[in-house]
Write a protein that holds these residues in place. Structure first.
Motif, PDB file in Angstrom:
ATOM      1  N   UNK A  30       9.771  -4.515   6.910  1.00  8.49           N
ATOM      2  CA  UNK A  30       9.573  -3.302   6.112  1.00  8.49           C
ATOM      3  C   UNK A  30       8.468  -2.429   6.694  1.00  8.49           C
ATOM      4  N   UNK A  31       7.384  -3.033   7.154  1.00  7.08           N
ATOM      5  CA  UNK A  31       6.286  -2.296   7.775  1.00  7.08           C
ATOM      6  C   UNK A  31       6.759  -1.558   9.025  1.00  7.08           C
ATOM      7  N   UNK A  32       7.707  -2.149   9.732  1.00  4.12           N
ATOM      8  CA  UNK A  32       8.225  -1.557  10.961  1.00  4.12           C
ATOM      9  C   UNK A  32       9.371  -0.590  10.718  1.00  4.12           C
ATOM     10  N   UNK A  33       9.782  -0.439   9.448  1.00  2.07           N
ATOM     11  CA  UNK A  33      10.881   0.459   9.138  1.00  2.07           C
ATOM     12  C   UNK A  33      12.229  -0.098   9.513  1.00  2.07           C
ATOM     13  N   UNK A  61       0.853  -1.191   0.000  1.00  2.00           N
ATOM     14  CA  UNK A  61       0.000   0.000   0.000  1.00  2.00           C
ATOM     15  C   UNK A  61       0.879   1.228   0.000  1.00  2.00           C
ATOM     16  N   UNK A  62       0.635   2.163  -0.920  1.00  3.15           N
ATOM     17  CA  UNK A  62       1.469   3.341  -1.018  1.00  3.15           C
ATOM     18  C   UNK A  62       1.452   4.208   0.229  1.00  3.15           C
ATOM     19  N   UNK A  63       0.427   4.069   1.071  1.00  3.63           N
ATOM     20  CA  UNK A  63       0.316   4.846   2.299  1.00  3.63           C
ATOM     21  C   UNK A  63       1.085   4.227   3.453  1.00  3.63           C
ATOM     22  N   UNK A  64       1.573   2.991   3.306  1.00  2.46           N
ATOM     23  CA  UNK A  64       2.244   2.278   4.394  1.00  2.46           C
ATOM     24  C   UNK A  64       3.750   2.492   4.342  1.00  2.46           C
TER      25      UNK A  64
END
Length: 289
Positions: free
Chosen positions: A115-118, A18-21
């Motif tokens: 990746x979601x967590x940076x 998702x481009x917002x994530x």
């Protein structure tokens, strides 16, 4: 522009983007179908039932994927995975066409969160840096990881398994087994930028599990299938704004079987330092137990 999620599938791997994530979710789908008696058993020689996956359909716009798994004992599991605005909907149909009872007792999709967590996926092996961003529920209260009474002994180390009250403690992942019993089937994490919540749940579910490659699991239950028997299983991955009461309302509506009315937590998780954006880098481990 409204948030939009998309699904892509390549052999063994499902990616939710998702481009917002801050970054995508990479899911080993499915990592394993498993036999009962798994808590203190060899993962390869006892627990895992081999399976093959066939792609039935995959929409080019990323809105839906349909798969069929065929297990070594002949059981088939058809998966319809649909991307919606803020969740992925899983609808599964398991069928035993054979003349003997299937030993397929539970299964685990392994959801990788680096990746979601940076965080850098290359550093995921045995990482514990993500634990304070993860949560589940005890006595109706949101609890961050690591929980109290963190188990440190298991057939395989490290990690943590939580067995719900309705499942024998002999039948879950062979990582350290927590003495704590979760009050519902939801497990999740806050994103690296602090703006989004990931959470996942299945019905019926077998266990909640924190793995060794920055992964979280809500693993679904099959319970064995009699000859000719068909079972339906459903699941969700939520990717929603960081508003925990709103997430819990959604979860209770989608999975009324799981929970009594929980105690309402604070509107937001505690403020966390936002991480940088990392993509799908590094070698993907296929050992997620």
């Amino acid at each position: 522009m409204k948030p939009k999620l998309t699904l892509t599938y390549e052999p063994g791997w499902l990616t939710v983007s998702g481009g917002h994530l801050p970054g995508p979710l990479t899911i080993h789908y499915l990592e394993a179908y498993c036999r009962a008696g798994s808590t203190d058993a060899d993962w390869v020689t006892h627990t895992v039932i081999p399976h093959k996956t066939e792609v039935l359909a995959q929409r080019t716009e990323g809105t839906q994927v349909r798969l069929r798994d065929t297990l070594a004992d002949g059981v088939t599991v058809t998966h319809t995975l649909t991307a919606k605005a803020d969740n992925i909907d899983f609808q599964l149909v398991a069928h035993n066409p054979g003349v003997q009872r299937s030993e397929a007792h539970w299964a685990q999709p392994c959801i990788r969160l680096s990746a979601f967590l940076g965080l850098d996926e290359k550093s995921a092996s045995n990482a514990t840096d993500y634990l304070p961003r993860c949560f589940l529920f005890f006595d109706g209260k949101q609890t961050a990881l690591p929980t109290r009474d963190w188990a440190t002994k298991g057939r395989y180390m490290p990690g943590q398994t939580w067995c719900p009250a309705h499942i024998p403690r002999t039948d879950v992942n062979p990582r350290p087994l927590s003495p704590l019993v979760p009050s519902n089937g939801l497990i999740g994490a806050v994103s690296g930028d602090g703006k989004w919540l990931f959470a996942t749940a299945w019905e019926p579910y077998q266990e909640l599990f924190q793995g060794v490659i920055r992964c979280l699991h809500s693993d679904f239950r099959l319970g064995g299938l009699l000859p000719g028997e068909t079972k339906k299983i459903r699941g969700k991955i939520y990717l929603v704004p960081n508003n925990l009461p709103d997430l819990l309302k959604r979860y209770e509506k989608d999975f009324p079987e799981h929970t009594k009315k929980p105690r309402i937590p604070p509107r937001h998780l505690p403020s966390l330092t936002a991480g940088s954006h990392f993509g799908r880098s590094g070698t993907r481990s296929r050992t997620g137990i």
